[in-house]
Design an enzyme around this catalytic site. Structure first.
Site, PDB file in Angstrom:
ATOM      1  N   ASP A  29       0.865  -1.193   0.000  1.00  0.00           N
ATOM      2  CA  ASP A  29       0.000   0.000   0.000  1.00  0.00           C
ATOM      3  C   ASP A  29       0.894   1.234   0.000  1.00  0.00           C
ATOM      4  OD1 ASP A  29      -2.389  -1.452   0.045  1.00  0.00           O
ATOM      5  OD2 ASP A  29      -2.249  -1.729   2.205  1.00  0.00           O
ATOM      6  N   ASP A  50       4.354   0.352  -8.330  1.00  0.00           N
ATOM      7  CA  ASP A  50       4.024   1.160  -9.509  1.00  0.00           C
ATOM      8  C   ASP A  50       3.785   2.601  -9.065  1.00  0.00           C
ATOM      9  OD1 ASP A  50       1.547   0.290  -8.199  1.00  0.00           O
ATOM     10  OD2 ASP A  50       0.580   1.502  -9.741  1.00  0.00           O
TER      11      ASP A  50
END
Ligand SMILES: C[S@@+](CC[C@H](N)C(=O)[O-])C[C@H]1O[C@@H](n2cnc3c(N)ncnc32)[C@H](O)[C@@H]1O
Length: 227
Positions: free
Chosen positions: A131, A167
């Site tokens: 996260d 990402d």
């Protein structure tokens, strides 16, 4: 783990859409047989009844990477931790469909299990698309922080590998900054290509595929634990 740069608490969803009947049954039937024991040291002997290389995945999502790696290395043991109920069900489906006998799961915080692993016992640790917590005020929640990294470093054997994928551009820069400051990890990239293209033996995760569809760049980091 009381370092001020890390918050030790679980954030994020614990469950999503309601489980179908078959999924509920899988959870009730298969999970107890595969769960990491609640107490005691988390060793290869305790989990698999023998001494084998152990891999540890933090936040396996739906378990596709975990299952792929476990299928590739049937003589190794895999521990996957994920607090998201629907993700755990996804992993159980892979384990059932691929008939994997070398995976154990913990539904909850990976760090609770990691703490119980003897020092130097792990061969590989995976942290794929953690996260991102992109806001600066949430930076202490990131898994890439001194507290969790000290634990990962302690549990990896010298020469063991830590794989990190993201990402998120902020997380990418953050990770490079934090990891470059560590003497216990050596970055295995020799050129940009090594972290811009997927290394061998590193299958795409569901989250990564989603990121690619949105046009995001993905970065692949491999670090060797050095003594
Ligand atoms: C963005 S998702 C990525 C999932 C998966 N690795 C993938 O690439 O598809 C991050 C995952 O980390 C899990 N997670 C967050 N904190 C965690 C913790 N302390 N221990 C284990 N998993 C955690 C979340 O529940 C979530 O499934």
């Amino acid at each position: 783990m009381n370092d001020p740069s890390t918050i030790r608490r679980l954030y994020g969803r614990r469950s999503g859409h309601k489980l179908r009947q078959g999924q509920e049954a899988l959870l009730e039937r298969l999970l107890p047989a595969l769960e990491v024991p609640k107490d005691g040291p988390v060793t290869s002997e305790a989990l698999f009844g023998d001494s084998r290389p152990i891999h540890f995945e933090i936040g396996f999502g739906s378990g596709e990477h975990l299952a792929w790696r476990a299928d590739l290395l049937p003589d190794h043991g895999f521990i996957g931790c994920e607090p998201f109920l629907n993700g755990v069900v996804g992993a159980l489906q892979h384990i059932r469909d691929q008939r994997l006998a070398n995976v154990r799961l913990h539904m909850g915080d990976a760090l609770d299990v990691l703490e119980r692993v003897p020092d130097g016992a792990l061969t590989m640790v995976y942290l794929l698309h953690p996260d991102p917590w992109p806001k600066a005020r949430h930076a202490k929640r990131r898994m890439v922080n001194p507290g969790p990294l000290d634990l990962i470093a302690a549990k990896l054997r010298p020469g063991g590998e830590f794989r990190l994928g993201t990402d998120d551009p902020t997380y990418c820069r953050w990770s490079m900054m934090v990891m470059n400051g560590r003497r216990d990890f050596e970055w295995l990239a020799e050129s940009a290509k090594d972290f811009l293209t997927r290394p061998g033996g590193w299958p795409e995760t569901r989250y990564e595929a989603k990121a690619r569809r949105k046009g995001h760049e993905v970065w692949y980091f491999r670090y060797r634990r050095v003594a």
